[in-house]
Design a protein around this motif. Structure first.
Motif, PDB file in Angstrom:
ATOM      1  N   ASP A  89      61.273  27.243  85.567  1.00  0.00           N
ATOM      2  CA  ASP A  89      61.921  28.441  86.115  1.00  0.00           C
ATOM      3  C   ASP A  89      63.383  28.510  85.719  1.00  0.00           C
ATOM      4  OD1 ASP A  89      59.591  29.307  87.267  1.00  0.00           O
ATOM      5  OD2 ASP A  89      60.042  28.458  89.261  1.00  0.00           O
ATOM      6  N   THR A  90      64.063  27.372  85.702  1.00  0.00           N
ATOM      7  CA  THR A  90      65.469  27.334  85.293  1.00  0.00           C
ATOM      8  C   THR A  90      65.615  27.736  83.826  1.00  0.00           C
ATOM      9  OG1 THR A  90      65.843  25.531  86.853  1.00  0.00           O
ATOM     10  CG2 THR A  90      67.520  25.870  85.159  1.00  0.00           C
ATOM     11  N   ILE A  91      64.731  27.232  82.981  1.00  0.00           N
ATOM     12  CA  ILE A  91      64.770  27.575  81.549  1.00  0.00           C
ATOM     13  C   ILE A  91      64.486  29.060  81.357  1.00  0.00           C
ATOM     14  CG2 ILE A  91      63.609  27.227  79.335  1.00  0.00           C
ATOM     15  CD1 ILE A  91      63.216  24.300  80.165  1.00  0.00           C
ATOM     16  N   ALA A  92      63.509  29.586  82.086  1.00  0.00           N
ATOM     17  CA  ALA A  92      63.184  31.008  81.966  1.00  0.00           C
ATOM     18  C   ALA A  92      64.350  31.871  82.427  1.00  0.00           C
ATOM     19  CB  ALA A  92      61.933  31.327  82.776  1.00  0.00           C
ATOM     20  N   GLN A  93      65.021  31.473  83.499  1.00  0.00           N
ATOM     21  CA  GLN A  93      66.182  32.230  84.004  1.00  0.00           C
ATOM     22  C   GLN A  93      67.313  32.207  82.978  1.00  0.00           C
ATOM     23  OE1 GLN A  93      66.063  33.985  86.695  1.00  0.00           O
ATOM     24  NE2 GLN A  93      68.169  34.705  86.594  1.00  0.00           N
ATOM     25  N   LYS A  94      67.526  31.057  82.343  1.00  0.00           N
ATOM     26  CA  LYS A  94      68.583  30.947  81.331  1.00  0.00           C
ATOM     27  C   LYS A  94      68.254  31.819  80.122  1.00  0.00           C
ATOM     28  CE  LYS A  94      70.491  26.970  80.972  1.00  0.00           C
ATOM     29  NZ  LYS A  94      70.796  25.561  80.635  1.00  0.00           N
ATOM     30  N   ASN A  95      66.978  31.846  79.732  1.00  0.00           N
ATOM     31  CA  ASN A  95      66.578  32.677  78.601  1.00  0.00           C
ATOM     32  C   ASN A  95      66.740  34.160  78.908  1.00  0.00           C
ATOM     33  OD1 ASN A  95      65.954  30.505  77.013  1.00  0.00           O
ATOM     34  ND2 ASN A  95      63.768  30.571  77.449  1.00  0.00           N
ATOM     35  N   ARG A  96      66.516  34.561  80.154  1.00  0.00           N
ATOM     36  CA  ARG A  96      66.709  35.968  80.522  1.00  0.00           C
ATOM     37  C   ARG A  96      68.171  36.370  80.490  1.00  0.00           C
ATOM     38  NH1 ARG A  96      62.008  35.429  84.092  1.00  0.00           N
ATOM     39  NH2 ARG A  96      63.279  34.230  85.482  1.00  0.00           N
ATOM     40  N   SER A  97      69.070  35.415  80.682  1.00  0.00           N
ATOM     41  CA  SER A  97      70.492  35.751  80.679  1.00  0.00           C
ATOM     42  C   SER A  97      71.049  35.895  79.264  1.00  0.00           C
ATOM     43  CB  SER A  97      71.284  34.694  81.445  1.00  0.00           C
ATOM     44  OG  SER A  97      71.263  33.467  80.740  1.00  0.00           O
ATOM     45  N   VAL A  98      70.343  35.406  78.247  1.00  0.00           N
ATOM     46  CA  VAL A  98      70.788  35.558  76.859  1.00  0.00           C
ATOM     47  C   VAL A  98      70.536  37.000  76.448  1.00  0.00           C
ATOM     48  CG1 VAL A  98      70.389  34.855  74.482  1.00  0.00           C
ATOM     49  CG2 VAL A  98      70.340  33.155  76.294  1.00  0.00           C
ATOM     50  N   ARG A  99      71.588  37.675  76.016  1.00  0.00           N
ATOM     51  CA  ARG A  99      71.448  39.086  75.684  1.00  0.00           C
ATOM     52  C   ARG A  99      71.526  39.348  74.186  1.00  0.00           C
ATOM     53  NH1 ARG A  99      74.085  44.390  78.306  1.00  0.00           N
ATOM     54  NH2 ARG A  99      73.059  45.780  76.875  1.00  0.00           N
ATOM     55  N   TYR A 100      72.350  38.596  73.483  1.00  0.00           N
ATOM     56  CA  TYR A 100      72.547  38.836  72.059  1.00  0.00           C
ATOM     57  C   TYR A 100      72.070  37.642  71.233  1.00  0.00           C
ATOM     58  CZ  TYR A 100      75.503  42.650  73.605  1.00  0.00           C
ATOM     59  OH  TYR A 100      75.962  43.782  74.200  1.00  0.00           O
ATOM     60  N   ALA A 101      71.642  37.940  70.013  1.00  0.00           N
ATOM     61  CA  ALA A 101      71.225  36.901  69.068  1.00  0.00           C
ATOM     62  C   ALA A 101      71.585  37.374  67.661  1.00  0.00           C
ATOM     63  CB  ALA A 101      69.727  36.658  69.176  1.00  0.00           C
ATOM     64  N   SER A 102      71.534  36.455  66.722  1.00  0.00           N
ATOM     65  CA  SER A 102      71.823  36.862  65.342  1.00  0.00           C
ATOM     66  C   SER A 102      70.598  37.584  64.789  1.00  0.00           C
ATOM     67  CB  SER A 102      72.178  35.653  64.487  1.00  0.00           C
ATOM     68  OG  SER A 102      71.112  34.746  64.487  1.00  0.00           O
ATOM     69  N   GLY A 103      70.855  38.643  64.054  1.00  0.00           N
ATOM     70  CA  GLY A 103      69.787  39.462  63.502  1.00  0.00           C
ATOM     71  C   GLY A 103      70.319  40.305  62.359  1.00  0.00           C
ATOM     72  N   TYR A 104      69.759  41.512  62.209  1.00  0.00           N
ATOM     73  CA  TYR A 104      70.118  42.364  61.075  1.00  0.00           C
ATOM     74  C   TYR A 104      70.254  43.811  61.519  1.00  0.00           C
ATOM     75  CZ  TYR A 104      68.601  38.302  58.498  1.00  0.00           C
ATOM     76  OH  TYR A 104      68.468  37.025  58.031  1.00  0.00           O
ATOM     77  N   ARG A 105      71.153  44.516  60.854  1.00  0.00           N
ATOM     78  CA  ARG A 105      71.309  45.960  61.013  1.00  0.00           C
ATOM     79  C   ARG A 105      71.451  46.574  59.631  1.00  0.00           C
ATOM     80  NH1 ARG A 105      75.189  45.657  66.025  1.00  0.00           N
ATOM     81  NH2 ARG A 105      73.602  45.698  67.649  1.00  0.00           N
ATOM     82  N   VAL A 106      71.137  47.869  59.553  1.00  0.00           N
ATOM     83  CA  VAL A 106      71.268  48.587  58.292  1.00  0.00           C
ATOM     84  C   VAL A 106      72.496  49.478  58.389  1.00  0.00           C
ATOM     85  CG1 VAL A 106      70.187  50.200  56.695  1.00  0.00           C
ATOM     86  CG2 VAL A 106      68.779  48.550  57.929  1.00  0.00           C
ATOM     87  N   GLN A 107      73.448  49.271  57.498  1.00  0.00           N
ATOM     88  CA  GLN A 107      74.663  50.097  57.460  1.00  0.00           C
ATOM     89  C   GLN A 107      74.379  51.297  56.575  1.00  0.00           C
ATOM     90  OE1 GLN A 107      78.682  48.336  57.114  1.00  0.00           O
ATOM     91  NE2 GLN A 107      78.696  49.383  55.146  1.00  0.00           N
ATOM     92  N   ILE A 108      74.532  52.511  57.153  1.00  0.00           N
ATOM     93  CA  ILE A 108      74.173  53.701  56.381  1.00  0.00           C
ATOM     94  C   ILE A 108      75.380  54.545  55.997  1.00  0.00           C
ATOM     95  CG2 ILE A 108      71.851  53.844  57.302  1.00  0.00           C
ATOM     96  CD1 ILE A 108      72.834  56.008  59.194  1.00  0.00           C
ATOM     97  N   TYR A 109      76.532  54.312  56.640  1.00  0.00           N
ATOM     98  CA  TYR A 109      77.708  55.109  56.284  1.00  0.00           C
ATOM     99  C   TYR A 109      78.959  54.244  56.390  1.00  0.00           C
ATOM    100  CZ  TYR A 109      81.454  58.513  56.425  1.00  0.00           C
ATOM    101  OH  TYR A 109      82.603  59.205  56.151  1.00  0.00           O
ATOM    102  N   VAL A 110      79.829  54.370  55.391  1.00  0.00           N
ATOM    103  CA  VAL A 110      81.160  53.772  55.404  1.00  0.00           C
ATOM    104  C   VAL A 110      82.100  54.819  54.838  1.00  0.00           C
ATOM    105  CG1 VAL A 110      82.653  51.966  54.516  1.00  0.00           C
ATOM    106  CG2 VAL A 110      80.291  51.450  55.042  1.00  0.00           C
ATOM    107  N   GLY A 111      83.095  55.193  55.616  1.00  0.00           N
ATOM    108  CA  GLY A 111      84.043  56.192  55.117  1.00  0.00           C
ATOM    109  C   GLY A 111      85.149  56.461  56.111  1.00  0.00           C
TER     110      GLY A 111
END
Length: 185
Positions: A89-111
């Motif tokens: 239960d403690t591990i599950a509660q800690k995992n629920r508190s993690v909100r961000y992780a490393s991943g990927y996004r697509v950049q479609i505009y720079v200007g």
């Protein structure tokens, strides 16, 4: 002089026979039935002999285990170890508190134009409602990134679709929102 014609005919004969098609024996059966294969392996298997006990008085008959019935309630039967449940239960509660992780996004505009960034954002809302756009401003540049992808494969699949409408679309590693990444199909 007489040796040259013989060498010519010898090399010609070697060339012809070397290039000739090799004949392979054709079996009488065109299909092989593997289900009918049978081989006796008893000669290769080890054999064991059973020796009786030295005296019948020393050997005890094998005790048959008594059949136990579970008298616990069904809810108690599921809790093997309360301390283990508390740790999980403690591990599950800690995992629920993690909100961000490393991943990927697509950049479609720079200007530098806010209006062009807003137009691209509106176009993403219309064509890809499942992707969340993120407009970032670091003076004097606007960057529009879309999506929260945990896996690169998913991001590359959307990158191909986005490149059809936004030619400057690029894949970038970023910190993504885990809950939003689960909503992208």
């Amino acid at each position: 002089m007489k040796l040259i014609p013989y060498l010519f005919w010898l090399t010609l004969w070697l060339a012809v026979t070397a290039c000739a098609r090799k004949s392979t024996p054709v079996s009488s059966r065109s299909t092989i039935d593997y289900n009918s294969y049978n081989e006796d392996l008893s000669a290769a298997r080890p054999s064991y002999t059973v020796t009786p006990a030295s005296s019948p008085a020393t050997s005890k008959p094998a005790a048959t285990p008594a059949r136990r019935t579970d008298t616990r309630k069904p809810a108690e039967a599921l809790h093997i170890n309360r301390r283990l449940d508390a740790v999980l239960d403690t591990i599950a509660q800690k995992n629920r508190s993690v909100r961000y992780a490393s991943g990927y996004r697509v950049q479609i505009y720079v200007g530098n134009e806010r209006r062009a960034a807003d137009d691209a954002k509106l176009k993403v809302y219309k064509n890809f409602p499942e992707l969340n756009p993120y407009l970032e401003y670091k003076q004097p540049t606007y960057r529009l990134k879309v999506g929260d992808f945990m896996r690169r494969v998913d991001a590359e699949r959307y990158l191909d679709l986005l490149k059809q409408q936004f030619s400057l679309a690029v894949l970038q590693a970023d910190r993504v929102d885990i809950r939003r990444s689960l909503s992208i199909k």
